[in-house]
Scaffold this motif. Structure first.
Motif, PDB file in Angstrom:
ATOM      1  N   ARG A   5      -1.412   7.390  -0.587  1.00  0.00           N
ATOM      2  CA  ARG A   5      -2.519   7.933  -1.376  1.00  0.00           C
ATOM      3  C   ARG A   5      -2.400   7.584  -2.860  1.00  0.00           C
ATOM      4  O   ARG A   5      -3.377   7.372  -3.549  1.00  0.00           O
ATOM      5  CB  ARG A   5      -2.563   9.449  -1.218  1.00  0.00           C
ATOM      6  CG  ARG A   5      -3.774  10.081  -1.865  1.00  0.00           C
ATOM      7  CD  ARG A   5      -3.846  11.574  -1.591  1.00  0.00           C
ATOM      8  NE  ARG A   5      -3.820  11.949  -0.200  1.00  0.00           N
ATOM      9  CZ  ARG A   5      -4.861  11.883   0.639  1.00  0.00           C
ATOM     10  NH1 ARG A   5      -6.014  11.464   0.209  1.00  0.00           N
ATOM     11  NH2 ARG A   5      -4.739  12.255   1.895  1.00  0.00           N
ATOM     12  N   ASN A   6      -1.191   7.530  -3.392  1.00  0.00           N
ATOM     13  CA  ASN A   6      -0.965   7.300  -4.820  1.00  0.00           C
ATOM     14  C   ASN A   6      -0.169   6.014  -5.058  1.00  0.00           C
ATOM     15  O   ASN A   6       0.597   5.588  -4.191  1.00  0.00           O
ATOM     16  CB  ASN A   6      -0.213   8.483  -5.445  1.00  0.00           C
ATOM     17  CG  ASN A   6      -0.943   9.785  -5.218  1.00  0.00           C
ATOM     18  OD1 ASN A   6      -2.124   9.893  -5.510  1.00  0.00           O
ATOM     19  ND2 ASN A   6      -0.246  10.776  -4.664  1.00  0.00           N
ATOM     20  N   ILE A   7      -0.331   5.472  -6.237  1.00  0.00           N
ATOM     21  CA  ILE A   7       0.413   4.262  -6.609  1.00  0.00           C
ATOM     22  C   ILE A   7       1.779   4.682  -7.150  1.00  0.00           C
ATOM     23  O   ILE A   7       1.882   5.615  -7.954  1.00  0.00           O
ATOM     24  CB  ILE A   7      -0.356   3.467  -7.684  1.00  0.00           C
ATOM     25  CG1 ILE A   7      -1.733   3.074  -7.167  1.00  0.00           C
ATOM     26  CG2 ILE A   7       0.437   2.238  -8.107  1.00  0.00           C
ATOM     27  CD1 ILE A   7      -2.631   2.469  -8.225  1.00  0.00           C
ATOM     28  N   ASP A  40      -2.717   1.761  -4.060  1.00  0.00           N
ATOM     29  CA  ASP A  40      -2.854   2.736  -2.982  1.00  0.00           C
ATOM     30  C   ASP A  40      -3.271   1.987  -1.707  1.00  0.00           C
ATOM     31  O   ASP A  40      -3.762   0.861  -1.767  1.00  0.00           O
ATOM     32  CB  ASP A  40      -3.867   3.821  -3.346  1.00  0.00           C
ATOM     33  CG  ASP A  40      -5.249   3.263  -3.592  1.00  0.00           C
ATOM     34  OD1 ASP A  40      -6.063   3.308  -2.661  1.00  0.00           O
ATOM     35  OD2 ASP A  40      -5.501   2.766  -4.705  1.00  0.00           O
ATOM     36  N   SER A  41      -3.059   2.584  -0.571  1.00  0.00           N
ATOM     37  CA  SER A  41      -3.278   1.893   0.711  1.00  0.00           C
ATOM     38  C   SER A  41      -4.727   1.496   0.946  1.00  0.00           C
ATOM     39  O   SER A  41      -5.004   0.471   1.559  1.00  0.00           O
ATOM     40  CB  SER A  41      -2.777   2.757   1.873  1.00  0.00           C
ATOM     41  OG  SER A  41      -1.371   2.846   1.798  1.00  0.00           O
ATOM     42  N   PHE A 101      -2.488   6.373   4.583  1.00  0.00           N
ATOM     43  CA  PHE A 101      -3.107   6.943   3.391  1.00  0.00           C
ATOM     44  C   PHE A 101      -2.619   8.378   3.129  1.00  0.00           C
ATOM     45  O   PHE A 101      -2.600   8.842   1.992  1.00  0.00           O
ATOM     46  CB  PHE A 101      -4.633   6.906   3.508  1.00  0.00           C
ATOM     47  CG  PHE A 101      -5.322   7.184   2.216  1.00  0.00           C
ATOM     48  CD1 PHE A 101      -5.281   6.278   1.171  1.00  0.00           C
ATOM     49  CD2 PHE A 101      -6.017   8.368   2.025  1.00  0.00           C
ATOM     50  CE1 PHE A 101      -5.906   6.539  -0.038  1.00  0.00           C
ATOM     51  CE2 PHE A 101      -6.654   8.640   0.825  1.00  0.00           C
ATOM     52  CZ  PHE A 101      -6.601   7.716  -0.206  1.00  0.00           C
ATOM     53  N   THR A 142       2.149  10.748   0.509  1.00  0.00           N
ATOM     54  CA  THR A 142       1.992  11.044  -0.918  1.00  0.00           C
ATOM     55  C   THR A 142       3.231  10.738  -1.733  1.00  0.00           C
ATOM     56  O   THR A 142       3.190  10.708  -2.947  1.00  0.00           O
ATOM     57  CB  THR A 142       1.607  12.526  -1.125  1.00  0.00           C
ATOM     58  OG1 THR A 142       2.574  13.342  -0.480  1.00  0.00           O
ATOM     59  CG2 THR A 142       0.206  12.790  -0.582  1.00  0.00           C
ATOM     60  N   GLY A 152       0.859  -1.189   0.000  1.00  0.00           N
ATOM     61  CA  GLY A 152       0.000   0.000   0.000  1.00  0.00           C
ATOM     62  C   GLY A 152       0.884   1.224   0.000  1.00  0.00           C
ATOM     63  O   GLY A 152       1.591   1.484   0.976  1.00  0.00           O
ATOM     64  N   CYS A 153       0.893   1.968  -1.092  1.00  0.00           N
ATOM     65  CA  CYS A 153       1.832   3.073  -1.314  1.00  0.00           C
ATOM     66  C   CYS A 153       1.407   4.392  -0.679  1.00  0.00           C
ATOM     67  O   CYS A 153       2.050   5.409  -0.904  1.00  0.00           O
ATOM     68  CB  CYS A 153       2.003   3.297  -2.816  1.00  0.00           C
ATOM     69  SG  CYS A 153       2.477   1.840  -3.741  1.00  0.00           S
TER      70      CYS A 153
END
Length: 171
Positions: free
Chosen positions: A118-120, A142-143, A167, A170, A115-116
């Protein structure tokens, strides 16, 4: 031959009479009640019938996750039904070293969900190679979606792992 001609002559009359005679039903056909069908499905709620010893992400916010009713601040690492705090605070801190626990975990999870935040973000080739060398597949999302995917696969009884940044992260 006479019999054949007689039957040929009566065939159109037979067809015509069949078209006119539609059997009348006293009662309309009975279809299953939608109310009954939905009430059966309402009784089968797979999401809320999770065993107590199974991890389930319930909520998240910018800095934390709620798992089985307990709020955890920061990044988390989940393996099967084990949950632990995880050191990376940003995506750039995810390295083979931060994932080294998977060298000792048995059974080896079939999938690591990262889970990265907010963004992938794409993982580095070193991280990808490290995960592959252990024998796991890697999925980066994303998370929010990572937590949902983990819930579903874990509830199916599959051996999966999740490495989640909060989450609010960024980059």
């Amino acid at each position: 031959m006479a019999t054949r001609l007689k039957s040929m002559a009566t065939l159109p009359k037979l067809i015509q009479s069949m078209r006119k005679e539609v059997p009348k039903r006293s009662n309309p056909p009975v279809l299953p009640s939608l109310r009954r069908a939905f009430s059966l499905y309402d009784q089968i709620n797979l999401i809320d019938n999770v065993p107590e010893d199974q991890l389930r992400f319930q909520e998240f916010n910018e800095t934390s996750f709620t798992v089985n009713g307990v709020k955890y601040e920061g990044s988390l690492l989940c393996v099967g039904n084990l949950l632990m705090s995880w050191s990376p605070r940003s995506f750039s801190e995810i390295t083979p070293d931060s994932l080294s626990i998977f060298q000792t975990v048995r059974p080896i999870p079939e999938l690591l969900i990262v889970g990265c935040g907010r963004n992938i973000h794409p993982v580095t080739p070193e991280v990808r190679q490290f995960v592959k060398s252990i024998g796991m597949k890697l999925e980066t999302v994303d998370s929010r979606n990572a937590a949902s995917t983990y819930n579903i696969l874990n509830e199916e009884g599959r051996v999966v792992a999740a490495a989640l940044l909060p989450f609010g992260v960024t980059s």
